[in-house]
Scaffold this motif. Structure first.
Motif, short mmCIF file in Angstrom:
data_model
loop_
_atom_site.label_atom_id
_atom_site.label_comp_id
_atom_site.label_asym_id
_atom_site.label_seq_id
_atom_site.Cartn_x
_atom_site.Cartn_y
_atom_site.Cartn_z
N GLY A 96 0.73 -1.27 0.00
CA GLY A 96 0.00 0.00 0.00
C GLY A 96 0.76 1.32 0.00
N THR A 97 2.07 1.33 -0.33
CA THR A 97 2.70 2.65 -0.46
C THR A 97 2.49 3.21 -1.87
OG1 THR A 97 4.84 1.84 -1.28
CG2 THR A 97 4.58 2.01 1.12
N TYR A 98 2.38 2.33 -2.86
CA TYR A 98 2.28 2.73 -4.28
C TYR A 98 3.53 3.49 -4.74
CZ TYR A 98 -2.61 1.45 -3.65
OH TYR A 98 -3.76 0.78 -3.36
N ASN A 103 -6.75 7.82 -6.64
CA ASN A 103 -7.36 8.40 -5.44
C ASN A 103 -8.68 7.68 -5.09
OD1 ASN A 103 -8.00 10.31 -3.27
ND2 ASN A 103 -6.33 11.48 -4.17
N ARG A 104 -9.49 8.31 -4.25
CA ARG A 104 -10.61 7.59 -3.64
C ARG A 104 -11.93 7.79 -4.35
NH1 ARG A 104 -6.95 8.97 0.16
NH2 ARG A 104 -6.46 7.33 1.67
N LEU A 136 -9.66 2.79 -3.29
CA LEU A 136 -8.48 3.65 -3.45
C LEU A 136 -7.60 3.15 -4.59
CD1 LEU A 136 -6.49 5.89 -2.28
CD2 LEU A 136 -5.54 4.08 -0.83
N HIS A 137 -7.16 4.10 -5.45
CA HIS A 137 -6.15 3.82 -6.47
C HIS A 137 -6.47 2.61 -7.36
CE1 HIS A 137 -3.97 7.06 -4.87
NE2 HIS A 137 -3.24 6.44 -3.95
N HIS A 151 2.56 7.89 -8.87
CA HIS A 151 2.60 8.02 -7.41
C HIS A 151 4.03 8.05 -6.87
CE1 HIS A 151 1.20 7.76 -3.34
NE2 HIS A 151 -0.05 7.51 -3.69
N TYR A 173 7.20 9.25 -4.76
CA TYR A 173 7.48 9.88 -3.47
C TYR A 173 8.80 10.62 -3.62
CZ TYR A 173 4.00 7.01 -0.92
OH TYR A 173 2.86 6.42 -0.44
N LEU A 190 -11.41 10.64 4.12
CA LEU A 190 -10.64 11.40 3.12
C LEU A 190 -11.38 11.55 1.78
CD1 LEU A 190 -6.94 10.29 3.79
CD2 LEU A 190 -8.22 12.20 4.73
N ASP A 205 -2.86 15.58 3.03
CA ASP A 205 -3.28 14.47 2.17
C ASP A 205 -4.55 14.93 1.47
OD1 ASP A 205 -3.68 12.09 0.91
OD2 ASP A 205 -3.79 10.86 2.72
N GLN A 239 -2.88 16.10 -5.81
CA GLN A 239 -2.92 15.59 -4.43
C GLN A 239 -1.55 15.82 -3.83
OE1 GLN A 239 -5.71 14.18 -3.19
NE2 GLN A 239 -5.08 13.27 -1.27
N TYR A 293 0.57 15.00 -0.72
CA TYR A 293 0.55 14.00 0.36
C TYR A 293 1.94 13.96 0.99
CZ TYR A 293 0.63 9.24 2.35
OH TYR A 293 0.78 8.16 3.18
N PHE A 311 1.35 8.09 6.15
CA PHE A 311 1.11 6.70 6.54
C PHE A 311 2.39 5.86 6.48
CE2 PHE A 311 -3.13 8.08 4.92
CZ PHE A 311 -3.75 8.10 6.17
N GLU A 333 0.53 14.29 -6.85
CA GLU A 333 -0.15 13.44 -7.84
C GLU A 333 -1.13 14.30 -8.62
OE1 GLU A 333 -1.73 10.20 -5.19
OE2 GLU A 333 -0.31 11.19 -3.89
#
Ligand code: BGC
Length: 367
Positions: free
Chosen positions: A90-92, A102-103, A127-128, A197, A199, A227, A267, A304, A306, A310, A332
């Protein structure tokens, strides 16, 4: 026989790199559990910008760019090998996200009167792209001038989404510029929202709280506890969400603000200030320590931001190092979250015969 003057000249010309020419090299990155090979492509631009991309998830596994002294560092988080990416929950990290980045609230939406149900992989929400999103698929790769073209076919009904969707994403380098060009077509009306996505940590290490961030936006979309945007476009003026002038990411992150609490930091989706249809500046990040600067240009309506809230020191990143909270930031580019359920947001619908066609550029420099 002596080679002719013309043949020698042609040979000489073909071995001189063209201005702006990017080289592409392919190597092996291992195999999926079912034996499907995964390839790694290394793109190197004429100015030395280097991007490494794997066919699993279309993941940008590393991006090397110099600091003000000319020393290159890898400025994206990731894993050392395929096993790391396959085991990631789940980090993507660096992945291409789809069909809907996104959601989507309550993991459901209706389109032209038909109701669609999606996998719930984030509380009550989707999500995603669901449990088997585009980030977990092996894309078909083709080298193209300046970069790499990745293609994916997402079947009608896959992860709950309607229509057979063909997505083509091209990563290319031009000097100090990484461009990601996304296209998609469908045979049934559907919703599409593709992004990358990555980082980013422009220092290459440590935390990003001291990075100076600018976001070209007067408003953002506040969220509920899951969210999901409430639907309001709230002015950033007078709030910790105002990044219209360069401001340290960490300057207000711990303020007593209801929205920051819901996001466990930043976020949220910013509504980009736009004047036309083409590429416009969305955000700029400056790491004053290394001098590295990244500008994000896009034609998309939102971004986005972020702050890796998390990341809790349990995910092993490159070199076996545990990824800590705020050790990177994501920008993003996207349609606003939950657009399929928000009639007032710019539509994310794609109809048969139309082409989803969007571009985001990450431009690197030093200061
Ligand atoms: C989301 C975060 C999420 C992260 C990793 C971001 O796009 O906004 O809430 O934790 O992706 O899944």
């Amino acid at each position: 026989m002596k080679p002719s003057f013309a043949a020698l000249t042609a040979l000489l010309i073909s071995s001189i790199p063209l201005p702006g020419a990017t080289t592409v090299k392919k190597s092996d990155f291992g195999k999926m559990p079912d034996g499907t090979p995964v390839a790694l492509y290394t793109l190197t631009s004429s100015t030395g910008l280097e991007a490494r991309i794997i066919t699993y998830g279309g993941i940008l596994v590393s991006l090397k760019t110099p600091d003000r002294k000319g020393v290159a560092a890898d400025v994206v988080l990731g894993h050392d090998d395929l096993a790391g990416y396959l085991g990631d929950k789940g980090t993507y990290f660096g992945a291409l996200i789809g069909r809907y980045a996104n959601r989507i609230g309550h993991a459901a939406f209706t389109l032209n009167g038909a109701a669609y149900k999606l996998p719930k992989n984030d509380g009550d929400n989707s999500l995603h792209g669901g449990t088997m999103g585009f980030d977990k698929r092996v894309w078909t790769a083709k080298e193209v001038p300046g970069g790499l073209e990745l293609t994916l076919l997402s079947k009608d009904g896959e992860e709950g989404y309607p229509g057979n969707l063909k997505a083509v994403v091209t990563y290319s380098l031009n000097g100090n510029n990484l461009q990601i060009h996304y296209t998609a077509t469908t045979d049934k009306a559907t919703v599409v929202n593709l992004t990358n996505h990555s980082y980013w940590n422009l220092k290459g290490d440590g935390d990003i709280l001291g990075n100076l961030l600018t976001i070209n936006s007067d408003r953002y979309t506040p969220v509920d506890a899951g969210l999901i945007p409430t639907g309001e476009l709230k002015p950033v003026a007078g709030t910790p969400f105002d990044f219209r002038k360069p401001t340290a990411v960490g300057a207000r992150i711990a303020q007593d603000d209801a929205q920051l609490k819901l996001g466990h930091g930043y976020d949220h989706n910013w509504v980009l200030n736009r004047t036309g249809k083409g590429l416009e500046l969305a955000a700029r990040v400056e790491d004053t320590a290394s001098g590295r600067v990244m500008e994000v240009y896009t034609d998309q309506p939102g971004v986005q931001f972020y702050t890796g809230n998390f990341l809790n020191g349990t995910v092993k990143g490159k070199g076996g190092k545990l990824a800590a909270i705020h050790s990177a930031l994501c920008l993003e580019t996207q349609h606003y979250p939950d657009t399929p359920n928000k009639k007032s947001f710019p539509t994310a619908e794609l109809k048969p015969g139309e082409k989803y066609d969007t571009t985001t550029e990450f431009r690197f420099s030093v200061k």
